[in-house]
Design a protein around this motif. Sequence first.
Motif, mmCIF file in Angstrom:
data_model
loop_
_atom_site.group_PDB
_atom_site.id
_atom_site.type_symbol
_atom_site.label_atom_id
_atom_site.label_comp_id
_atom_site.label_asym_id
_atom_site.label_seq_id
_atom_site.Cartn_x
_atom_site.Cartn_y
_atom_site.Cartn_z
ATOM 1 N N VAL A 101 5.748 12.296 -9.331
ATOM 2 C CA VAL A 101 4.851 11.245 -8.869
ATOM 3 C C VAL A 101 5.273 10.777 -7.484
ATOM 4 N N VAL A 102 4.293 10.695 -6.596
ATOM 5 C CA VAL A 102 4.505 10.108 -5.275
ATOM 6 C C VAL A 102 3.521 8.953 -5.168
ATOM 7 N N LEU A 103 4.038 7.765 -4.962
ATOM 8 C CA LEU A 103 3.204 6.575 -4.867
ATOM 9 C C LEU A 103 3.189 6.094 -3.421
ATOM 10 N N VAL A 104 2.010 6.005 -2.855
ATOM 11 C CA VAL A 104 1.848 5.531 -1.485
ATOM 12 C C VAL A 104 0.935 4.322 -1.532
ATOM 13 N N CYS A 105 1.376 3.216 -0.951
ATOM 14 C CA CYS A 105 0.534 2.021 -0.976
ATOM 15 C C CYS A 105 0.612 1.270 0.334
ATOM 16 N N SER A 106 -0.384 0.455 0.588
ATOM 17 C CA SER A 106 -0.406 -0.346 1.804
ATOM 18 C C SER A 106 0.003 -1.792 1.527
#
Length: 65
Positions: free
Chosen positions: A30-35
């Motif tokens: 899992v790779v989680l990218v958020c702003s």
Amino acid sequence: MHETTHQPLISILSAVVETVVELKKLGHDVVLVCSGAIGVGLRRMNLDTRPGNLVGKQVDSQPSV
């Protein structure tokens, strides 16, 4: 993040974390990218809106004394 208060929306964050945990248990990478970091940073720096110019977006690189 709440768009006016820049407070984290804990219920949504919790649901994302639970989903990531479940996917990891199932063997997925899992790779989680958020702003959300932008909103947290704005609140931390006591800013109401994002800076519009480059100088406002850069962090002071001088160590504090």
